[in-house]
Design an enzyme around this catalytic site. Structure first.
Site, mmCIF file in Angstrom:
data_model
loop_
_atom_site.group_PDB
_atom_site.id
_atom_site.type_symbol
_atom_site.label_atom_id
_atom_site.label_comp_id
_atom_site.label_asym_id
_atom_site.label_seq_id
_atom_site.Cartn_x
_atom_site.Cartn_y
_atom_site.Cartn_z
ATOM 1 N N CYS A 2 0.835 -1.191 0.000
ATOM 2 C CA CYS A 2 0.000 0.000 0.000
ATOM 3 C C CYS A 2 0.870 1.241 0.000
ATOM 4 O O CYS A 2 1.996 1.226 0.476
ATOM 5 C CB CYS A 2 -0.851 0.064 1.255
ATOM 6 S SG CYS A 2 -1.990 -1.278 1.407
ATOM 7 N N ARG A 27 4.826 -0.205 -6.682
ATOM 8 C CA ARG A 27 4.829 -1.167 -5.586
ATOM 9 C C ARG A 27 3.735 -2.220 -5.722
ATOM 10 O O ARG A 27 3.746 -3.203 -4.996
ATOM 11 C CB ARG A 27 4.624 -0.428 -4.269
ATOM 12 C CG ARG A 27 5.842 0.348 -3.896
ATOM 13 C CD ARG A 27 5.509 1.358 -2.867
ATOM 14 N NE ARG A 27 6.727 1.970 -2.404
ATOM 15 C CZ ARG A 27 7.338 1.619 -1.276
ATOM 16 N NH1 ARG A 27 6.859 0.686 -0.520
ATOM 17 N NH2 ARG A 27 8.435 2.217 -0.931
ATOM 18 N N TRP A 74 -3.225 -2.541 -1.356
ATOM 19 C CA TRP A 74 -2.941 -3.928 -1.711
ATOM 20 C C TRP A 74 -3.661 -4.736 -0.636
ATOM 21 O O TRP A 74 -3.222 -4.807 0.503
ATOM 22 C CB TRP A 74 -1.431 -4.181 -1.696
ATOM 23 C CG TRP A 74 -1.031 -5.532 -2.219
ATOM 24 C CD1 TRP A 74 -0.832 -5.891 -3.521
ATOM 25 C CD2 TRP A 74 -0.757 -6.710 -1.433
ATOM 26 N NE1 TRP A 74 -0.458 -7.217 -3.586
ATOM 27 C CE2 TRP A 74 -0.407 -7.738 -2.334
ATOM 28 C CE3 TRP A 74 -0.780 -6.992 -0.080
ATOM 29 C CZ2 TRP A 74 -0.074 -9.022 -1.915
ATOM 30 C CZ3 TRP A 74 -0.454 -8.274 0.353
ATOM 31 C CH2 TRP A 74 -0.109 -9.270 -0.577
ATOM 32 N N ASN A 99 -1.657 1.712 6.116
ATOM 33 C CA ASN A 99 -0.871 0.585 5.598
ATOM 34 C C ASN A 99 -0.640 -0.371 6.757
ATOM 35 O O ASN A 99 -0.311 0.091 7.854
ATOM 36 C CB ASN A 99 0.505 1.038 5.112
ATOM 37 C CG ASN A 99 0.434 1.809 3.825
ATOM 38 O OD1 ASN A 99 -0.623 1.919 3.224
ATOM 39 N ND2 ASN A 99 1.570 2.343 3.415
ATOM 40 N N GLY A 100 -0.739 -1.654 6.505
ATOM 41 C CA GLY A 100 -0.464 -2.622 7.564
ATOM 42 C C GLY A 100 -1.692 -3.437 7.902
ATOM 43 O O GLY A 100 -2.655 -3.490 7.133
ATOM 44 N N GLU A 482 17.032 -17.893 -8.753
ATOM 45 C CA GLU A 482 16.643 -16.509 -9.025
ATOM 46 C C GLU A 482 16.069 -16.393 -10.451
ATOM 47 O O GLU A 482 15.091 -15.686 -10.685
ATOM 48 C CB GLU A 482 17.854 -15.584 -8.814
ATOM 49 C CG GLU A 482 17.653 -14.129 -9.152
ATOM 50 C CD GLU A 482 16.525 -13.432 -8.391
ATOM 51 O OE1 GLU A 482 15.997 -13.992 -7.429
ATOM 52 O OE2 GLU A 482 16.167 -12.318 -8.801
ATOM 53 N N LYS A 486 12.318 -15.109 -11.339
ATOM 54 C CA LYS A 486 12.034 -14.006 -12.285
ATOM 55 C C LYS A 486 11.003 -14.435 -13.305
ATOM 56 O O LYS A 486 10.074 -13.701 -13.617
ATOM 57 C CB LYS A 486 13.288 -13.586 -13.049
ATOM 58 C CG LYS A 486 14.318 -12.652 -12.480
ATOM 59 C CD LYS A 486 13.889 -11.357 -11.942
ATOM 60 C CE LYS A 486 13.390 -11.552 -10.563
ATOM 61 N NZ LYS A 486 13.926 -10.876 -9.470
ATOM 62 N N GLU A 489 7.579 -14.670 -11.704
ATOM 63 C CA GLU A 489 7.044 -13.373 -11.284
ATOM 64 C C GLU A 489 6.422 -12.593 -12.434
ATOM 65 O O GLU A 489 5.358 -12.017 -12.285
ATOM 66 C CB GLU A 489 8.171 -12.494 -10.705
ATOM 67 C CG GLU A 489 8.576 -12.850 -9.307
ATOM 68 C CD GLU A 489 9.706 -11.944 -8.818
ATOM 69 O OE1 GLU A 489 9.605 -11.440 -7.702
ATOM 70 O OE2 GLU A 489 10.699 -11.736 -9.537
ATOM 71 N N HIS A 505 16.986 -37.347 -8.662
ATOM 72 C CA HIS A 505 16.313 -37.756 -7.420
ATOM 73 C C HIS A 505 14.836 -37.372 -7.440
ATOM 74 O O HIS A 505 14.222 -37.233 -6.394
ATOM 75 C CB HIS A 505 17.028 -37.146 -6.209
ATOM 76 C CG HIS A 505 18.433 -37.622 -6.081
ATOM 77 N ND1 HIS A 505 18.761 -38.830 -5.527
ATOM 78 C CD2 HIS A 505 19.590 -37.064 -6.503
ATOM 79 C CE1 HIS A 505 20.075 -38.999 -5.585
ATOM 80 N NE2 HIS A 505 20.602 -37.932 -6.183
ATOM 81 N N LYS A 604 5.994 -4.428 -4.418
ATOM 82 C CA LYS A 604 7.439 -4.193 -4.420
ATOM 83 C C LYS A 604 8.056 -4.342 -3.040
ATOM 84 O O LYS A 604 9.039 -5.032 -2.846
ATOM 85 C CB LYS A 604 7.695 -2.787 -4.963
ATOM 86 C CG LYS A 604 9.165 -2.402 -5.034
ATOM 87 C CD LYS A 604 9.871 -3.161 -6.120
ATOM 88 C CE LYS A 604 11.361 -2.957 -6.104
ATOM 89 N NZ LYS A 604 12.038 -4.009 -6.870
HETATM 90 N N1 HGA Z 1 -5.178 -3.988 5.891
HETATM 91 C C1 HGA Z 1 -5.470 -2.896 5.015
HETATM 92 C C2 HGA Z 1 -4.197 -2.313 4.422
HETATM 93 C C3 HGA Z 1 -3.409 -3.355 3.668
HETATM 94 C C4 HGA Z 1 -1.962 -3.011 3.372
HETATM 95 O O1 HGA Z 1 -1.265 -2.294 4.095
HETATM 96 N N2 HGA Z 1 -1.363 -3.613 2.304
HETATM 97 O O2 HGA Z 1 -0.019 -3.384 1.987
HETATM 98 C C5 HGA Z 1 -6.444 -3.312 3.924
HETATM 99 O O3 HGA Z 1 -6.597 -4.505 3.610
HETATM 100 O O4 HGA Z 1 -7.075 -2.424 3.364
#
Ligand code: HGA
Length: 609
Positions: A2, A27, A74, A99-100, A482, A486, A489, A505, A604
């Site tokens: 986020c 990100r 996110w 965020n979090g 790696e 890549k 991803e 194996h 990111k």
């Molecule tokens: N938990 C919050 C924010 C998510 C977040 O920080 N993502 O990197 C949500 O789900 O909106």
């Protein structure tokens, strides 16, 4: 993950906030939103998808006002949708971006529901929003309300809060998720990454864990986790770090792949001379402890973990120091053994990787000799919390798939290997040879990049494949890992890497004409063994793609395509061989038409656990 941007200014801030979000776009996120205090009310606009969708919506319905917050989300709690996008509102006057993860959100949600709060989203963030509203009603002060809320919620947050009843201020708080204050003249800003604010300021304050701050147009007051007023250092950031521009390249990833010779030069600058590694490069006092280091514990995630795996081979082979490498999300949740005289090394591009940071904090309580972080972002949490730090100097990496951060991490780790090796019998002649190889490295990478056109053509053969296998031996095994990462991803092709000797194996059962096998084959002491492994694969009908220098004597034919890689010293070969694998993934992704710089589901800087 986020992104947060906020501003308290005299001028209209919507464009500043949108530009900030665009700069954080790399990100990865799923929706975006913005709230500005317009007169006495909050104007909020949210959209699913790219910042462009939000920009279009705001162009249609402009928002006017000098105090505002914005967010790219996110999702962790609740699907990506407009109603789950931030900012969240309470009582139409409080707006919050976050965020979090609020871990105790369920209990809080129950309590707040009983008190009459109605929830319109599934997010943990809306719980924080209503909690702040409730506490503001009690305390009659937004700062005190946020301070109280931070004592009630558990988990991680970087947050910015505004109240349309008082458009002169914004309250911000951080714990476990980064936040930086940008200082202007008669205006102040906040963001989860300073990159978002480089168009408006070069003066930054990095908030520390538990800090809560009140920003007005003229003032910034910061309070520590105990509520005490504190002064935090102002950092001047060079505008050169403002590299949010693709230049001539179609994608950031390609730009960053081609920047690697320059980045490696920057990483080495002032850190080596013709005789060896310069002293003091790991910080004051580091050399005083190197004699006591008997073991190195490396903890990291993703690509940085692969850098650590290469370094394990190097530490044990060249420095005579035992080394263990572990994924941070595993390390932090198990009972681990602390070797005597063990140096704890964390590796992270952003310095904010949540699991790596938690692992460092845990390690600091467990009797490690000392901690060192290898990181690309000055002022980041890992840098601030480690005893020593070493900056990779790769410049801002925008592409979600890490390229230049990885190769500069490897260079940094090699410098550490040489520094420790001196105390363990690495001779000065050997050190001289190693730094000579390092000095040649930028040129070798330039030569490796010349295979770009050949690899672009080769990539067409992968576009219709669903699986791929990467093989390597010794310090090239993590390079194969790696390479596979890549490809996964950015092209979404399922790829796995194996130590070539491990093939028979189990994984050899997978091999058929639809399973391309990519081999990294420098001319080293394991070459003969690798030749045998390659024949085993050929005998089972797979098409092989071999990256090798001429002396390795692989030849192209119907079942085997050989890509020439410049001959290089054994010590730097893992770094050089990384480059063609990056190019291969890039071109396969472009052919498949995926979103190269922002691949689906990925972020990111992984600031949630
Ligand atoms: N938990 C919050 C924010 C998510 C977040 O920080 N993502 O990197 C949500 O789900 O909106």
């Amino acid at each position: 993950m986020c992104g947060i941007v906020g501003a308290v200014a005299q001028r209209d801030v919507a464009e500043i906030l949108l530009e900030g979000l665009r700069r954080l776009e790399y990100r990865g996120y799923d929706s975006a939103g913005l709230a500005v205090i317009q007169g006495k009310t909050l104007a909020r606009i949210r959209r699913v998808g790219k910042v462009k969708n939000l920009t279009d919506a705001i162009n249609e319905n402009p928002v006017i006002g000098g105090t505002g917050i914005a967010h790219t989300r996110w999702a962790t709690h609740g699907e990506p949708s407009e109603r789950n996008a931030h900012p969240h509102l309470s009582n139409e006057n409080i707006a919050v971006v976050h965020n979090g993860i609020i871990e105790n959100y369920k209990e809080l949600k129950n309590e707040l529901s009983k008190e009459g709060y109605a929830f319109t989203s599934e997010t943990d963030t809306e719980v924080l929003t209503h909690l702040i509203h409730k506490l503001q009603n009690e305390t009659k002060d937004l700062l005190s309300a946020v301070q109280k809320a931070t004592k009630i919620v558990t988990g991680a947050y970087g947050t910015a809060v505004i109240d349309s009843n008082n458009s002169d201020q914004m309250i911000v708080a951080r714990s476990g998720s980064p936040l930086v204050i940008g200082l202007g003249i008669g205006e102040h800003f906040v963001a989860s990454d300073q990159l978002a604010l480089l168009p408006v300021t070069s003066r930054f304050i990095y908030l520390e864990e538990g800090d809560v701050a009140r920003l007005t147009r003229k003032t910034v007051e910061i309070f520590d986790k105990n509520g005490q007023p504190v002064d935090r250092k102002i950092n001047l950031v060079d505008a050169k770090s403002d590299s949010a521009d693709k230049g001539e390249y179609r994608h950031y990833m390609m730009k960053e792949i081609f920047e690697q010779p320059t980045c490696v030069r920057q990483t080495l600058e002032g850190r080596i001379n013709t005789q060896g590694v310069e002293s003091g490069i790991f910080g004051n006092g580091f050399e005083a402890i190197t004699g006591q280091i008997k073991h190195v514990t490396i903890v990291a995630c993703g690509t940085s973990y692969h850098a650590g795996m290469v370094a394990k081979y190097w530490f044990e082979q060249y420095a005579g120091v035992s080394c263990s490498v572990e994924i941070a999300s595993e390390f932090r949740y198990r009972k681990f053994y602390v070797h005597e005289g063990s140096l704890f090394v964390s590796i992270s591009q952003s310095g904010e990787t949540a699991d790596t940071l938690a692992a460092l904090r845990l390690a600091k309580e467990q009797g490690y000799l000392s901690s060192l972080t290898i990181c690309n972002v000055m002022g980041s949490s890992l840098v601030r919390e480690s005893d020593f730090n070493f900056m990779t100097r790769a410049g801002t990496e925008i592409g979600v798939a890490s390229t230049k951060a990885f190769t500069t991490q490897l260079v940094s780790l090699l410098l550490l290997v040489l520094t420790l090796g001196r105390h363990k019998g690495l001779t000065s002649d050997h050190e001289k040879e190693m730094v000579a190889a390092l000095m040649q490295l930028p040129g070798k990478i330039e030569q490796a990049l010349m295979a770009n056109d050949v690899i672009e053509t080769l990539a067409e053969e992968f576009a219709d494949k669903n699986h791929a296998l990467f093989l390597g031996r010794g310090d090239q095994y993590p390079i194969a890992m790696e390479g596979a990462l890549k490809l996964k991803e950015i092209s979404y092709i399922h790829a796995e890497a194996y130590a070539a000797g491990e093939l028979k194996h189990g994984p050899i059962a997978l091999i058929d004409a639809d399973m391309p096998v990519i081999v990294v084959a420098p001319n080293n002491e394991l070459l003969e063994k690798l030749h045998s492994n390659v024949e085993e694969v050929r005998a089972r009908g797979s098409i092989l793609y071999v990256f090798a220098d001429k002396a390795a004597k692989f030849e192209s034919d119907d079942t085997q395509k050989v890509v020439d890689v410049v001959a290089t010293e054994a010590i730097t070969a893992p770094i050089v061989y990384t480059v063609p694998l990056q190019l291969l993934s890039y071109h396969v992704a472009v052919i498949k038409g995926t979103d190269v710089d922002q691949p689906r589901n990925l972020a990111k800087s992984v600031t949630v656990e």
